[in-house]
Enzyme design. Structure first.
Site, PDB file in Angstrom:
ATOM      1  N   SER A 119       0.803  -1.226   0.000  1.00 26.38           N
ATOM      2  CA  SER A 119       0.000   0.000   0.000  1.00 26.38           C
ATOM      3  C   SER A 119       0.833   1.273   0.000  1.00 26.38           C
ATOM      4  O   SER A 119       0.282   2.368  -0.114  1.00 26.38           O
ATOM      5  CB  SER A 119      -0.942   0.013   1.209  1.00 26.38           C
ATOM      6  OG  SER A 119      -0.203  -0.038   2.408  1.00 26.38           O
ATOM      7  N   LYS A 173      -6.477   3.814   8.424  1.00 27.33           N
ATOM      8  CA  LYS A 173      -5.566   4.742   7.758  1.00 27.33           C
ATOM      9  C   LYS A 173      -6.133   6.148   7.729  1.00 27.33           C
ATOM     10  O   LYS A 173      -5.408   7.137   7.949  1.00 27.33           O
ATOM     11  CB  LYS A 173      -5.276   4.250   6.342  1.00 27.33           C
ATOM     12  CG  LYS A 173      -4.461   2.958   6.292  1.00 27.33           C
ATOM     13  CD  LYS A 173      -4.282   2.460   4.872  1.00 27.33           C
ATOM     14  CE  LYS A 173      -3.459   1.188   4.828  1.00 27.33           C
ATOM     15  NZ  LYS A 173      -3.291   0.663   3.455  1.00 27.33           N
TER      16      LYS A 173
END
Length: 818
Positions: free
Chosen positions: A696, A739
Site C-alpha cells: 500500500s 488509515k
C-alpha cells in the site's frame, strides 16, 4: 627405621593382589598363580614354614617382579594349607615387618633377602589422645555395623595395650584400600599410624551414620504402613459389629445415589455404571481408585442436559449493548440479528464469531456484554502461547495427573451446556511436537462436528453445538485458513478522537474515579483536557493507554486528597505551584504537564515541510493506522536504488516498480530523463527500527519520486495509500478506516484513495467524513495531479478536476439500502 644390625635373610615371596597382611593378624588366602603356589610349597618345605607377603602396586599385574611390589611387607607363617586342584588355600599369620634388601631369584618363584623392620614404639600425649579417640570412633563404627560384634570387639580392645597393635587390628577388619593399608604398615611412628586410622574412621562413621539414618527412615515408613493396615482391619471389624458399612461401600452407595438423581444421557449412564462396578471390586488403597473417583466426579458434574434460557428481548439486548459500549454498531447489529433468528427458530445453532481488531478496542468486554444481554453464563480462556493440543482435548486417563481439556473444564465451571465461551488471542496459537492446537479447534468450532466433541479424558461425546463461541484476534494473517473458514469475522476498527472522547467521558473516567476512591465532586477532567490527552499522550487505535493516563491522574489526585498536605500542585485552576486546601480538582490542558509529564507525541511538522521528494503514506498495523512518510534524495554520480528503513520484500518491490514507472513515463510526466539516468536515488522510510512491509506504500513512493525528479513539493496536507502497477493503475488496499483515522490524527485533511475502496468510506464515523476530503484515483496520473500542484499542468489531463473524482463528504453522505 630399618634395623641395620639385623642380618638379611632370604625367604620366598608371596605377592598379594588385594589387601595388606598386618603383623600378628591372621588372613585366609587363595593362591592360583604358578609363582604363588611354588612360593608356598617352598615355604612349607622349610622348617619354619615362613614366607614374606608383599602387596602388589597394581592388582592387574599377572607376573609381578620386585619392582611391581611394595618394599615393606610382613613375614608370615603358614598355619594351615589345603590344595584343591591347581589352587592352594591357606591360613597365614603375620609376624614382624620386613623390608626388601635384595632380590635373589625370580624363577620359579620370587625369592629375596629381607631385613626386620622394627615395630614403632614411640609414646607421647598425642599418642594417648589419638588412641583414645580412635577407640571411640571404632566402637561407634562397630555398633553401626553390628551391635553384637561391636561389644565383642570393644572387649577385645581392652586387652590390647599397644596402640600400634590396635591399629593393625582395625586395619585387618576395615577395608581401607591398598594405598592406605600400605601407608599404615609403613608408618614409622605410632602417632602417624593413629592419625591415618583416625582420619579413616572419622569418614567411615559419618557414612555409616547416614546409612543408618536412611535405613531407619525406611523402616519407620514401613512400620507406619503396617500400623495403618492393622488399624484399618480393626476399623472394618468394629464397623461390621456395629452394622455400619465400610468407607468404600459408603462411597459407592453415595455415587449410585448421585447417578440416580442426575439426568444423564443413556450412553453416559451405561458408562458410569461400569465404572461404579469397577470401583466396588477395588480396594480404596489401590492406585487407580482415586483416578476412577475423580473421573466419576467430573462426569456427574458435567451439565449434560442443563441449559439456561436465552433472553430474546431485542430491545433489552440493544439497551445492554449500548450501555456497555459506545459505537461498534456492526457487532451490536449482528447480535440482534442472531437473537431475532433464535426467536423465530429456537433450534438454530449458535454462531461462531471472530472479533478482529487492534488491542484495546473492547473485544473481550464485548463478549461479556453479549453474555449479559442474552442471559448466558460467561467463561473466558486465553489461547495465547498455547502449544499443547492436549490442553484443549485433554489427556488420557492412563497418564499420571491426567486432566480434561480446557473446553470441558470451562463448561464444567459454567454449569450449563450452552454458555458463551470466549477464546481470546486465537491468532497467537503455537505448534510444536506436542501437536497443533489449531487443528483441535477446527473440530471444536465446526457446527457439523462439535455435536459429538470427544475429550480424551472424558472419553465420551459431549455436545458443543449449543455453546456460543466467540474468538478474538488482532490479525487474521496467522490464523490457518481452514480454521478461519469456520468463523464469521467481525472487525472492530479503531476509534476516532471523538469516539475516544465519548468513551472516556462515559466509561473510563467514572471507572477510574471509582477505583481510586474519588467522587465527581473531587475530580473533574474537562473535555479539552481529555482531547489533549488523546492527541498528545496516546497514539493507539483502542483506549487502553487512554485509560491508563486517566488512572494516573486519578491516583495523583487521590494521593493528595488522602494526605491533604496542602502542597498538592493540583489547585482547582489546574495550574501547578500553588498551596491550597483541596476541595475539587479541575484538570485542564494547561495542567497536564504537571500530572502526566511532557507530551509524548508530536506531529511530524518537519517532514511536512515544502521540500521536493517527501510524501505522506498511510500504513495499517495491529495497533491501528499510522502516517508513514517516504523520503527520497538524489545521489549524483551514482547508480541504482538504495532503500533503508527496514523495508520488507513487498515494499522493496513497490519501490522498484515506482522507479521503473517514473523512468518509463518521464516524457509524459514532463520530467528530465537525464536527471533520472545520471543519478541514483535513495528511498528512506523513517522509524527504521520498526519493520515495514506491504504494497500500500506504492502510491506514496511514486509520488515522492515524481516530486524529487520534478523539483515540485508534495502538498503538505495530503496523505495517500494504494498499490501501483507498471501500467499506471492504482489498486485497492485494506485498512481504509484505520488509515483515514491516522491521517486525521496527523492533521492531514486530504486523503487519496484507490477508487475501488470508495465503498469502505461509509464505515467511517460521520464527523470524520465531514472533516476529511477524499480523492478517489484510478490512474497514477490522477494521484500526481492531486498531490503535486506544480506538476498538474504538465501531465495528461491538464485540468486536475477533469481527471479526478473528488468526493466532498461535507456535502454528500454515502448511503446504502437493504
Amino acid at each position: 627405621m630399618t634395623d641395620s644390625t639385623a642380618p638379611a635373610i632370604a625367604h620366598p615371596v608371596l605377592p598379594l593382589r588385594v589387601g595388606v597382611l598386618f603383623p600378628s593378624q591372621i588372613m585366609p588366602i587363595s593362591a592360583s598363580r604358578a609363582e604363588s603356589t611354588a612360593a608356598m610349597e617352598a615355604a612349607l618345605a622349610s622348617e619354619e614354614k615362613t614366607l614374606v607377603v608383599l602387596a602388589q602396586r597394581d592388582r592387574d599385574t599377572e607376573v609381578p617382579d620386585f619392582g611391581d611390589l611394595f618394599s615393606i611387607g610382613t613375614l608370615a607363617v603358614i598355619k594351615r594349607m589345603q590344595r584343591i586342584g591347581d589352587t592352594i588355600q591357606a591360613i597365614i599369620q603375620g609376624g614382624p615387618r620386613v623390608q626388601v634388601t635384595r632380590g635373589v631369584s625370580r624363577e620359579p618363584y620370587l625369592k629375596g633377602e629381607f631385613a626386620i623392620h622394627p615395630e614403632p614404639s614411640d609414646t607421647s600425649t598425642e599418642v594417648e589422645a589419638l588412641f583414645g579417640e580412635t577407640k571411640k570412633l571404632s566402637n561407634r563404627a562397630f555398633q553401626l555395623l553390628q551391635p553384637e560384634a561391636g561389644m565383642a570387639l570393644s572387649e577385645m580392645a581392652r586387652n590390647i595395650a599397644k596402640p600400634i597393635q590396635y591399629v593393625y587390628l582395625l586395619g585387618s577388619i576395615f577395608s581401607l584400600g591398598v594405598e592406605k593399608e600400605q601407608a599404615l604398615l609403613e608408618a614409622a611412628t605410632q602417632a602417624e599410624a593413629l592419625r591415618i586410622m583416625h582420619d579413616f574412621l572419622t569418614h567411615e562413621v559419618q557414612v555409616l551414620e547416614l546409612r543408618y539414618q536412611i535405613a531407619s527412615q525406611a523402616q519407620t515408613e514401613m512400620s507406619r504402613q503396617q500400623r495403618e493396615y492393622f488399624l484399618r482391619q480393626q476399623l472394618q471389624a468394629i464397623q461390621k459389629e456395629l452394622g455400619e458399612s465400610e468407607p468404600g461401600e459408603a462411597e459407592v452407595t453415595e455415587l449410585r445415589r448421585r447417578v440416580s438423581e442426575a439426568d444423564l444421557p443413556e450412553n453416559v449412564h451405561k458408562e458410569i455404571d461400569k465404572e461404579i462396578s469397577r470401583l466396588e471390586r477395588m480396594s480404596p488403597a489401590a492406585p487407580d481408585y482415586q483416578v476412577i473417583r475423580t473421573y466419576m466426579d467430573l462426569v456427574l458434574e458435567m451439565p449434560w442436559k442443563k441449559t439456561t434460557e436465552d433472553v430474546l428481548d431485542l430491545r433489552h439486548a440493544r439497551e445492554v449493548l449500548d450501555e456497555d459500549h459506545f459505537d461498534l454498531d456492526d457487532v451490536k447489529d449482528r447480535i440482534i440479528e442472531h437473537l431475532a433468528v433464535m426467536r423465530l427458530n429456537p433450534s438454530a445453532k449458535a454462531p461462531i464469531l471472530c472479533f478482529v481488531g487492534p488491542p484495546g478496542v473492547g473485544k473481550t468486554s464485548v463478549g461479556q456484554s453479549i453474555a449479559r444481554a442474552i442471559g448466558r453464563k460467561f467463561e473466558r480462556m486465553s489461547l495465547g502461547g498455547l502449544h499443547d493440543e492436549a490442553e484443549l482435548r485433554g489427556h488420557r486417563r492412563t497418564y499420571v495427573g491426567a486432566m480434561p481439556g480446557r473446553i470441558i473444564q470451562a463448561i464444567r465451571r459454567a454449569g450449563v451446556r450452552n454458555p458463551l465461551l470466549m477464546l481470546d488471542e486465537v491468532d497467537k496459537l503455537g505448534s510444536d511436537f506436542r501437536g497443533d492446537p489449531a487443528s483441535a479447534l477446527m473440530e471444536i468450532l465446526d457446527p457439523a462436528q462439535n455435536v459429538d466433541f470427544h475429550d480424551n479424558y472424558l472419553d465420551m461425546p459431549f455436545d458443543l453445538s449449543s455453546v456460543f463461541f466467540i474468538t478474538t484476534a488482532n490479525t487474521l494473517d496467522s490464523i490457518p485458513r481452514p480454521l478461519l473458514d469456520r468463523m464469521e469475522v467481525l472487525r472492530l476498527p479503531g476509534y476516532s478522537e471523538e469516539d475516544k472522547l465519548q468513551i472516556a467521558r462515559r466509561y473510563l473516567v467514572p471507572r477510574q474515579l471509582s477505583q481510586s476512591g474519588l467522587s465527581k465532586e473531587q475530580l473533574e477532567i474537562t473535555d479539552s483536557a481529555l482531547g489533549a490527552i488523546i492527541a498528545r499522550y496516546t497514539r493507539e487505535a483502542g483506549v487502553r493507554e487512554l485509560e491508563r493516563m486517566i488512572g494516573r491522574i486519578a491516583r495523583k489526585v487521590a494521593t493528595h486528597f488522602a494526605g491533604q498536605e496542602g502542597e498538592s500542585g493540583l489547585p482547582p485552576s489546574g495550574q501547578a505551584g500553588q498551596t491550597v486546601q483541596l476541595t475539587k480538582v479541575i484538570v485542564t490542558p494547561d495542567g497536564l504537564v504537571d500530572l502526566l509529564g511532557p507530551e509524548r507525541f508530536f506531529r511530524e511538522k518537519a517532514l511536512r515541510a515544502k521540500r521536493p521528494g517527501v510524501a505522506a503514506g498511510l500504513a495499517w498495523t495491529e495497533a491501528g493506522g499510522e502516517v508513514l512518510y517516504v523520503e527520497t534524495v538524489l545521489l549524483p554520480q551514482a547508480r541504482g536504488l538504495v532503500m533503508t528503513g527496514q523495508l520488507g520484500k513487498v515494499m522493496r518491490e513497490s519501490a522498484r516498480a515506482a522507479r521503473s514507472y517514473i523512468r518509463s513515463q518521464a516524457k509524459e510526466l514532463g520530467l528530465d530523463l537525464r536527471k533520472i539516468r545520471h543519478a541514483g536515488v535513495h528511498i528512506h522510510v523513517p522509524a527504521g527500527a520498526v519493520p515495514k512491509d506491504g504494497p500500500s506504500a506504492g502510491v506514496a513512493m511514486i509520488t515522492a519520486l515524481a516530486s524529487l525528479y520534478s523539483g515540485f513539493p508534495v502538498r503538505n496536507d495530503v496523505a495517500m495509500t494504494g498499490e501501483i502497477t507498471l501500467s499506471g493503475l492504482v489498486l485497492p488496499v485494506g485498512g481504509i478506516r484505520e488509515k483515514v483515522l491516522a491521517a486525521r490524527r496527523g492533521g492531514l485533511r486530504h486523503v487519496i484513495l484507490p477508487r475501488e475502496n470508495a465503498s469502505e468510506l461509509r464505515e467511517l464515523p460521520a464527523e470524520v467524513r465531514r472533516d476529511m476530503d477524499f480523492i478517489l484515483a484510478e490512474q497514477i496520473e490522477e494521484v500526481l495531479n492531486a498531490a503535486i500542484p506544480g506538476l498538474a499542468g504538465r501531465t495528461k489531463g491538464s485540468e486536475p478536476q477533469a481527471a479526478l473524482d473528488r468526493i466532498d463528504v461535507t456535502r454528500r453522505e454515502l448511503q446504502y439500502s437493504i
